[in-house]
Write a protein that holds these residues in place. Structure first.
Motif, PDB file in Angstrom:
ATOM      1  N   ALA A  11       7.883 -53.476  -1.002  1.00  0.00           N
ATOM      2  CA  ALA A  11       8.606 -54.676  -1.418  1.00  0.00           C
ATOM      3  C   ALA A  11       8.927 -54.636  -2.909  1.00  0.00           C
ATOM      4  O   ALA A  11       9.854 -55.305  -3.363  1.00  0.00           O
ATOM      5  CB  ALA A  11       7.786 -55.920  -1.086  1.00  0.00           C
ATOM      6  N   LEU A  12       8.193 -53.837  -3.649  1.00  0.00           N
ATOM      7  CA  LEU A  12       8.395 -53.735  -5.094  1.00  0.00           C
ATOM      8  C   LEU A  12       9.366 -52.630  -5.490  1.00  0.00           C
ATOM      9  O   LEU A  12       9.778 -52.560  -6.640  1.00  0.00           O
ATOM     10  CB  LEU A  12       7.049 -53.467  -5.783  1.00  0.00           C
ATOM     11  CG  LEU A  12       5.930 -54.459  -5.508  1.00  0.00           C
ATOM     12  CD1 LEU A  12       4.630 -53.965  -6.110  1.00  0.00           C
ATOM     13  CD2 LEU A  12       6.310 -55.822  -6.045  1.00  0.00           C
ATOM     14  N   LYS A  13       9.708 -51.766  -4.559  1.00  0.00           N
ATOM     15  CA  LYS A  13      10.522 -50.589  -4.866  1.00  0.00           C
ATOM     16  C   LYS A  13      12.003 -50.841  -4.602  1.00  0.00           C
ATOM     17  O   LYS A  13      12.368 -51.570  -3.691  1.00  0.00           O
ATOM     18  CB  LYS A  13      10.067 -49.388  -4.014  1.00  0.00           C
ATOM     19  CG  LYS A  13       8.649 -48.969  -4.263  1.00  0.00           C
ATOM     20  CD  LYS A  13       8.506 -48.396  -5.634  1.00  0.00           C
ATOM     21  CE  LYS A  13       7.110 -47.865  -5.864  1.00  0.00           C
ATOM     22  NZ  LYS A  13       6.964 -47.315  -7.184  1.00  0.00           N
ATOM     23  N   PRO A  14      12.884 -50.189  -5.379  1.00  0.00           N
ATOM     24  CA  PRO A  14      14.325 -50.314  -5.129  1.00  0.00           C
ATOM     25  C   PRO A  14      14.731 -49.561  -3.860  1.00  0.00           C
ATOM     26  O   PRO A  14      13.948 -48.805  -3.290  1.00  0.00           O
ATOM     27  CB  PRO A  14      14.958 -49.670  -6.367  1.00  0.00           C
ATOM     28  CG  PRO A  14      13.907 -48.765  -6.911  1.00  0.00           C
ATOM     29  CD  PRO A  14      12.580 -49.372  -6.543  1.00  0.00           C
ATOM     30  N   TRP A  15      15.974 -49.719  -3.445  1.00  0.00           N
ATOM     31  CA  TRP A  15      16.441 -49.141  -2.180  1.00  0.00           C
ATOM     32  C   TRP A  15      16.319 -47.622  -2.158  1.00  0.00           C
ATOM     33  O   TRP A  15      16.052 -47.026  -1.130  1.00  0.00           O
ATOM     34  CB  TRP A  15      17.886 -49.554  -1.898  1.00  0.00           C
ATOM     35  CG  TRP A  15      18.869 -48.978  -2.864  1.00  0.00           C
ATOM     36  CD1 TRP A  15      19.325 -49.549  -4.012  1.00  0.00           C
ATOM     37  CD2 TRP A  15      19.517 -47.707  -2.780  1.00  0.00           C
ATOM     38  NE1 TRP A  15      20.189 -48.716  -4.651  1.00  0.00           N
ATOM     39  CE2 TRP A  15      20.346 -47.570  -3.906  1.00  0.00           C
ATOM     40  CE3 TRP A  15      19.473 -46.656  -1.855  1.00  0.00           C
ATOM     41  CZ2 TRP A  15      21.121 -46.441  -4.146  1.00  0.00           C
ATOM     42  CZ3 TRP A  15      20.246 -45.527  -2.090  1.00  0.00           C
ATOM     43  CH2 TRP A  15      21.064 -45.434  -3.216  1.00  0.00           C
ATOM     44  N   PRO A  57      10.881 -45.746   2.133  1.00  0.00           N
ATOM     45  CA  PRO A  57      10.474 -44.632   3.009  1.00  0.00           C
ATOM     46  C   PRO A  57      11.651 -43.907   3.659  1.00  0.00           C
ATOM     47  O   PRO A  57      11.654 -42.670   3.734  1.00  0.00           O
ATOM     48  CB  PRO A  57       9.598 -45.312   4.063  1.00  0.00           C
ATOM     49  CG  PRO A  57       9.050 -46.507   3.380  1.00  0.00           C
ATOM     50  CD  PRO A  57      10.127 -46.978   2.447  1.00  0.00           C
ATOM     51  N   TRP A  58      12.650 -44.637   4.119  1.00  0.00           N
ATOM     52  CA  TRP A  58      13.788 -43.977   4.773  1.00  0.00           C
ATOM     53  C   TRP A  58      14.525 -43.066   3.805  1.00  0.00           C
ATOM     54  O   TRP A  58      14.974 -41.981   4.189  1.00  0.00           O
ATOM     55  CB  TRP A  58      14.736 -45.006   5.392  1.00  0.00           C
ATOM     56  CG  TRP A  58      15.399 -45.903   4.388  1.00  0.00           C
ATOM     57  CD1 TRP A  58      14.958 -47.122   3.959  1.00  0.00           C
ATOM     58  CD2 TRP A  58      16.616 -45.644   3.685  1.00  0.00           C
ATOM     59  NE1 TRP A  58      15.820 -47.642   3.028  1.00  0.00           N
ATOM     60  CE2 TRP A  58      16.851 -46.751   2.838  1.00  0.00           C
ATOM     61  CE3 TRP A  58      17.527 -44.597   3.675  1.00  0.00           C
ATOM     62  CZ2 TRP A  58      17.949 -46.838   1.998  1.00  0.00           C
ATOM     63  CZ3 TRP A  58      18.622 -44.681   2.834  1.00  0.00           C
ATOM     64  CH2 TRP A  58      18.836 -45.786   2.011  1.00  0.00           C
ATOM     65  N   SER A  59      14.656 -43.453   2.550  1.00  0.00           N
ATOM     66  CA  SER A  59      15.377 -42.619   1.594  1.00  0.00           C
ATOM     67  C   SER A  59      14.548 -41.402   1.184  1.00  0.00           C
ATOM     68  O   SER A  59      15.093 -40.320   0.951  1.00  0.00           O
ATOM     69  CB  SER A  59      15.807 -43.423   0.365  1.00  0.00           C
ATOM     70  OG  SER A  59      14.680 -43.873  -0.354  1.00  0.00           O
ATOM     71  N   ILE A  60      13.238 -41.572   1.113  1.00  0.00           N
ATOM     72  CA  ILE A  60      12.362 -40.441   0.794  1.00  0.00           C
ATOM     73  C   ILE A  60      12.393 -39.417   1.922  1.00  0.00           C
ATOM     74  O   ILE A  60      12.506 -38.205   1.683  1.00  0.00           O
ATOM     75  CB  ILE A  60      10.927 -40.932   0.520  1.00  0.00           C
ATOM     76  CG1 ILE A  60      10.908 -41.784  -0.754  1.00  0.00           C
ATOM     77  CG2 ILE A  60       9.955 -39.772   0.406  1.00  0.00           C
ATOM     78  CD1 ILE A  60       9.605 -42.496  -1.012  1.00  0.00           C
ATOM     79  N   PHE A  93       3.783 -39.715  -1.505  1.00  0.00           N
ATOM     80  CA  PHE A  93       4.524 -40.961  -1.673  1.00  0.00           C
ATOM     81  C   PHE A  93       4.576 -41.847  -0.432  1.00  0.00           C
ATOM     82  O   PHE A  93       4.809 -43.047  -0.561  1.00  0.00           O
ATOM     83  CB  PHE A  93       5.947 -40.673  -2.149  1.00  0.00           C
ATOM     84  CG  PHE A  93       5.985 -40.266  -3.586  1.00  0.00           C
ATOM     85  CD1 PHE A  93       5.828 -41.211  -4.592  1.00  0.00           C
ATOM     86  CD2 PHE A  93       6.156 -38.949  -3.935  1.00  0.00           C
ATOM     87  CE1 PHE A  93       5.841 -40.844  -5.916  1.00  0.00           C
ATOM     88  CE2 PHE A  93       6.178 -38.569  -5.267  1.00  0.00           C
ATOM     89  CZ  PHE A  93       6.018 -39.514  -6.258  1.00  0.00           C
ATOM     90  N   LEU A  94       4.385 -41.286   0.750  1.00  0.00           N
ATOM     91  CA  LEU A  94       4.467 -42.091   1.966  1.00  0.00           C
ATOM     92  C   LEU A  94       3.111 -42.427   2.574  1.00  0.00           C
ATOM     93  O   LEU A  94       3.018 -43.342   3.394  1.00  0.00           O
ATOM     94  CB  LEU A  94       5.331 -41.387   3.019  1.00  0.00           C
ATOM     95  CG  LEU A  94       6.781 -41.163   2.625  1.00  0.00           C
ATOM     96  CD1 LEU A  94       7.503 -40.355   3.696  1.00  0.00           C
ATOM     97  CD2 LEU A  94       7.487 -42.479   2.373  1.00  0.00           C
ATOM     98  N   PRO A 148       0.881 -45.542  -0.985  1.00  0.00           N
ATOM     99  CA  PRO A 148       0.802 -46.881  -0.392  1.00  0.00           C
ATOM    100  C   PRO A 148      -0.625 -47.270   0.008  1.00  0.00           C
ATOM    101  O   PRO A 148      -1.016 -48.433  -0.123  1.00  0.00           O
ATOM    102  CB  PRO A 148       1.706 -46.791   0.844  1.00  0.00           C
ATOM    103  CG  PRO A 148       2.615 -45.667   0.568  1.00  0.00           C
ATOM    104  CD  PRO A 148       1.837 -44.712  -0.264  1.00  0.00           C
ATOM    105  N   SER A 149      -1.395 -46.311   0.476  1.00  0.00           N
ATOM    106  CA  SER A 149      -2.769 -46.589   0.864  1.00  0.00           C
ATOM    107  C   SER A 149      -3.602 -46.985  -0.357  1.00  0.00           C
ATOM    108  O   SER A 149      -4.362 -47.962  -0.312  1.00  0.00           O
ATOM    109  CB  SER A 149      -3.374 -45.371   1.539  1.00  0.00           C
ATOM    110  OG  SER A 149      -4.713 -45.580   1.847  1.00  0.00           O
TER     111      SER A 149
END
Length: 87
Positions: free
Chosen positions: A19-23, A27-30, A65-66, A70-71
């Motif tokens: 929620a804090l990250k830009p588009w 995850p989908w863009s990574i 990063f995924l 996040p964990s």
């Protein structure tokens, strides 16, 4: 007059790193970027060893990063929430 948000709702919102990250850092863009990099390695160079090396680097990037970031963020947010509730 509106009711204040519940502590569970604010905790869920705080614990969501995405929620804090830009588009461009979602995850989908990574995933899409890593897949494109791996495929481009094969398409341009046609060296299996190079594509495997690039793909392994991408997998490590995804893991960091995924999964791990996040964990760790979620655990830190939960610990922060616990610290705030202790009198």
């Amino acid at each position: 007059m509106t009711d204040p948000p519940s502590s569970q709702a604010s905790s869920d919102q705080t614990a969501d790193l995405w929620a804090l990250k830009p588009w461009w850092c979602q995850p989908w863009s990574i995933l899409l970027t890593g897949l494109c990099i791996s495929l481009a390695s094969w398409w341009f160079f046609h060296f299996l060893w190079l594509t495997i090396a690039v793909s392994l680097a991408v997998l490590l990037w995804w893991l960091l990063f995924l999964v791990l970031a996040p964990s760790a963020y979620r655990l830190a947010a939960e610990q922060d929430q616990l610290d705030r509730n202790i009198p």
